[in-house]
Design an enzyme around this catalytic site. Structure first.
Site, PDB file in Angstrom:
ATOM      1  N   HIS A   1     -13.137 -24.723 -21.969  1.00  0.00           N
ATOM      2  CA  HIS A   1     -12.723 -24.322 -20.620  1.00  0.00           C
ATOM      3  C   HIS A   1     -13.432 -25.154 -19.563  1.00  0.00           C
ATOM      4  O   HIS A   1     -14.601 -25.480 -19.688  1.00  0.00           O
ATOM      5  CB  HIS A   1     -12.879 -22.824 -20.383  1.00  0.00           C
ATOM      6  CG  HIS A   1     -14.276 -22.285 -20.363  1.00  0.00           C
ATOM      7  ND1 HIS A   1     -15.060 -22.273 -19.238  1.00  0.00           N
ATOM      8  CD2 HIS A   1     -15.015 -21.703 -21.334  1.00  0.00           C
ATOM      9  CE1 HIS A   1     -16.213 -21.694 -19.507  1.00  0.00           C
ATOM     10  NE2 HIS A   1     -16.234 -21.352 -20.773  1.00  0.00           N
TER      11      HIS A   1
ATOM     12  N   ASP B   1     -21.932 -23.992 -20.754  1.00  0.00           N
ATOM     13  CA  ASP B   1     -20.782 -23.103 -20.630  1.00  0.00           C
ATOM     14  C   ASP B   1     -19.898 -23.574 -19.477  1.00  0.00           C
ATOM     15  O   ASP B   1     -19.960 -23.023 -18.387  1.00  0.00           O
ATOM     16  CB  ASP B   1     -21.266 -21.673 -20.401  1.00  0.00           C
ATOM     17  CG  ASP B   1     -20.154 -20.642 -20.421  1.00  0.00           C
ATOM     18  OD1 ASP B   1     -19.095 -20.932 -20.994  1.00  0.00           O
ATOM     19  OD2 ASP B   1     -20.351 -19.538 -19.860  1.00  0.00           O
TER      20      ASP B   1
ATOM     21  N   GLU C   1     -11.358 -19.494 -17.594  1.00  0.00           N
ATOM     22  CA  GLU C   1     -11.724 -18.631 -18.727  1.00  0.00           C
ATOM     23  C   GLU C   1     -12.581 -17.469 -18.249  1.00  0.00           C
ATOM     24  O   GLU C   1     -12.433 -16.334 -18.715  1.00  0.00           O
ATOM     25  CB  GLU C   1     -12.473 -19.459 -19.775  1.00  0.00           C
ATOM     26  CG  GLU C   1     -12.816 -18.693 -21.049  1.00  0.00           C
ATOM     27  CD  GLU C   1     -14.195 -18.067 -21.032  1.00  0.00           C
ATOM     28  OE1 GLU C   1     -14.495 -17.279 -21.955  1.00  0.00           O
ATOM     29  OE2 GLU C   1     -14.976 -18.351 -20.112  1.00  0.00           O
ATOM     30  N   GLU C   2     -13.487 -17.742 -17.312  1.00  0.00           N
ATOM     31  CA  GLU C   2     -14.487 -16.745 -16.937  1.00  0.00           C
ATOM     32  C   GLU C   2     -13.899 -15.537 -16.224  1.00  0.00           C
ATOM     33  O   GLU C   2     -14.399 -14.421 -16.361  1.00  0.00           O
ATOM     34  CB  GLU C   2     -15.560 -17.390 -16.033  1.00  0.00           C
ATOM     35  CG  GLU C   2     -16.298 -18.574 -16.664  1.00  0.00           C
ATOM     36  CD  GLU C   2     -17.195 -18.178 -17.821  1.00  0.00           C
ATOM     37  OE1 GLU C   2     -17.206 -16.982 -18.200  1.00  0.00           O
ATOM     38  OE2 GLU C   2     -17.894 -19.041 -18.352  1.00  0.00           O
TER      39      GLU C   2
ATOM     40  N   ASP D   1     -16.983 -23.463 -27.246  1.00  0.00           N
ATOM     41  CA  ASP D   1     -17.407 -22.649 -26.101  1.00  0.00           C
ATOM     42  C   ASP D   1     -18.624 -21.806 -26.457  1.00  0.00           C
ATOM     43  O   ASP D   1     -18.713 -20.642 -26.094  1.00  0.00           O
ATOM     44  CB  ASP D   1     -16.254 -21.759 -25.616  1.00  0.00           C
ATOM     45  CG  ASP D   1     -16.603 -20.993 -24.339  1.00  0.00           C
ATOM     46  OD1 ASP D   1     -17.553 -21.406 -23.649  1.00  0.00           O
ATOM     47  OD2 ASP D   1     -15.937 -19.981 -24.048  1.00  0.00           O
TER      48      ASP D   1
ATOM     49  N   HIS E   1     -24.502 -18.006 -18.220  1.00  0.00           N
ATOM     50  CA  HIS E   1     -24.164 -17.413 -16.914  1.00  0.00           C
ATOM     51  C   HIS E   1     -25.374 -17.311 -15.974  1.00  0.00           C
ATOM     52  O   HIS E   1     -25.416 -16.413 -15.126  1.00  0.00           O
ATOM     53  CB  HIS E   1     -23.542 -16.022 -17.096  1.00  0.00           C
ATOM     54  CG  HIS E   1     -22.210 -16.035 -17.784  1.00  0.00           C
ATOM     55  ND1 HIS E   1     -21.452 -14.888 -17.956  1.00  0.00           N
ATOM     56  CD2 HIS E   1     -21.486 -17.041 -18.342  1.00  0.00           C
ATOM     57  CE1 HIS E   1     -20.330 -15.195 -18.589  1.00  0.00           C
ATOM     58  NE2 HIS E   1     -20.338 -16.498 -18.833  1.00  0.00           N
TER      59      HIS E   1
END
Length: 471
Positions: free
Chosen positions: A280, A292, A326-327, A354, A425
């Site tokens: 992503h 990420d 994606e998130e 991922d 994150h």
């Protein structure tokens, strides 16, 4: 020699030839895959792409200027690397503005805390929100609380994520992030804070997306750092009421246009059959989304480029897909699945990168049952990388996995999730945490699998078609 012996010998020869012809991969193809593996271990294309994406674009929150820049960057890089049919397929994404978030304990012992708004959270009133906190561990525990214990208060989810190589601790602690605020709002809470769904010992929160409940006005939702969650628990241990003051300027700002970016290495004889390599393109905005998922973008691109340099190219087309958003709800994955649902029978296999660029340790597959020997053959080429066979519970990942319920077989390259969830994150997910040697190991694994999948006679069968999309 008797006629009977001669006939028996010829029958044995025929059986041997037939068995050899039925093998989906030849010894020459396996030799080529081993050579490809070694080339990947000396190639830094993926590392360079990760540096470029995190440095020249940076954070890529869906609907933000960084997201738009990332799409343009992707098209330019894929064309420069020699991919064919490079295109950006439009995807509508939500646009959320993080704003600023602050938190402080006002009683019994005042302390400033480090927080981040959870993705999709609403803001507070301009004067903020101040209330007593109520600790709970899980969603199930919250749901059985009497309304009078929750109403007018701030719910504090206390569950701590356990470190594990397979990342299983994440699945156990992430549910409150997704729906904790919604469930708290049903009971009249004015806000929600949580210990992060992550394992960082730095004083940095792990953000992530949260959802609302239909018909229930949303309340602000925040992630703490693990250290600040400890602080709250220590003050609660005194037996005195603990009060928090929270403020946030988070808000929604409609929708925006993004895109799935696609590039291909056309097959030499089965061009309409594709092997999908996915990652992503978007990221959270606290860091630069290095693991990420900038490393994933680099890994699948470098793997496909190395395959393109093989002589001859493989039979099937290798398609890389950089998925949008994606998130914040898999917008790109859902759009791709909708656009290609009538061509999914030509999607021979899907893989996704991922989980960062950490040590690969296993291969799982979800393929036709009669194709498991083929999976084991592919895994044997990965053995020198330390990749073991882990069985048949592959998901395909969040994005590529949206095609699994439509019948597409998938494989997962499992990597060490312990260091990943220290960064996941957070503001610490930056390029300096990327190890070039570990990137090369991942590229080698993806290149071998994709190359052999593109060559294998008969493919990997089909999976049962599900009535619901993958989660």
């Amino acid at each position: 020699m008797s006629l009977l012996r001669l006939a028996g010998g010829c029958a044995a020869c025929l059986l041997t030839v037939t068995s050899y012809a039925a093998e989906p991969l030849s010894s020459a193809e396996l030799t080529a895959a081993r050579a490809l593996r070694e080339r990947a271990l000396a190639d830094d294309t993926a590392y360079a792409l990760t540096r470029s994406l995190t440095t020249e674009v940076g954070p890529r929150l869906a609907g933000s200027p960084g997201d738009t820049q990332a799409v343009a960057w992707s098209i330019e890089k894929l064309r420069a690397l020699g991919f064919s049919n490079v295109r950006a397929e439009p995807v509508t994404v939500p646009r959320w503005i993080r704003g600023e978030a602050r938190a402080e304990i006002t009683a019994p012992w005042p302390q400033n805390l480090v927080v981040a708004a959870l993705g999709g959270s609403v803001g507070t009133p301009a004067e903020g929100i101040e209330a007593e906190i109520v600790p709970v561990t899980t969603l199930d525990e919250l749901k059985v609380q009497p309304r009078e214990r929750i109403e007018g208060r701030i719910v504090f989810f206390t569950a701590r994520m356990e470190r594990s190589r397979d990342g299983s601790g994440y699945g156990k602690t992430v549910p409150p992030r997704g729906s904790g605020a919604a469930e708290a709002a049903k009971l009249g809470a004015v806000a929600m804070v949580m210990r992060p769904a992550g394992t960082s010992v730095s004083r940095t929160p792990h953000t992530g997306a949260q959802r609302w409940a239909e018909g229930i006005p949303p309340i602000p939702a925040f992630a703490l750092s693990n250290g600040d969650a400890d602080m709250l628990e220590q003050q609660l241990a005194s037996g005195r009421p603990v009060r928090l003051k929270l403020s946030s300027t988070s808000r929604w700002d409609g929708e925006a246009q993004s895109a799935n970016v696609i590039g291909e290495i056309p097959g030499r004889s089965h061009k309409d059959e594709v092997i999908v390599l996915g990652a992503h393109l978007d990221s959270w905005d606290l860091g630069t989304g290095a693991h990420d998922d900038a490393t994933g973008v680099g890994i699948i691109t470098a793997a496909a480029k190395l395959i393109a340099e093989a002589k001859p190219r493989p039979k099937r087309t290798i398609r890389v897909v950089f998925y949008a958003n994606e998130e914040f709800g898999l917008s790109g994955a859902k759009a791709y699945a909708a656009a290609y649902k009538d061509q999914v029978d030509k999607h021979v296999l899907g893989l996704e990168s991922d989980l960062g660029a950490f040590k690969p340790y296993g291969l799982a597959a979800r393929v036709g049952p009669d194709k498991l020997p083929l999976v084991r053959t592919i895994q044997s080429v990965l053995e020198p990388l330390g990749v073991a066979y882990l069985g048949t519970e592959a998901s395909g990942g969040a994005d590529v996995g949206q095609l699994r319920p439509l019948g597409m077989p998938v494989m997962d390259v499992r990597t060490d999730a312990e260091p990943y969830f220290d960064l996941h994150h957070t503001a610490n997910d930056t390029f300096d945490k990327v190890d070039p040697q570990l990137v090369r190991l991942n590229v080698a694994a993806f290149a071998v699998i994709a190359y052999l999948a593109a060559e294998a006679e008969g493919g990997f069968g089909r999976l049962p078609v599900a009535s619901k999309p993958a989660q």
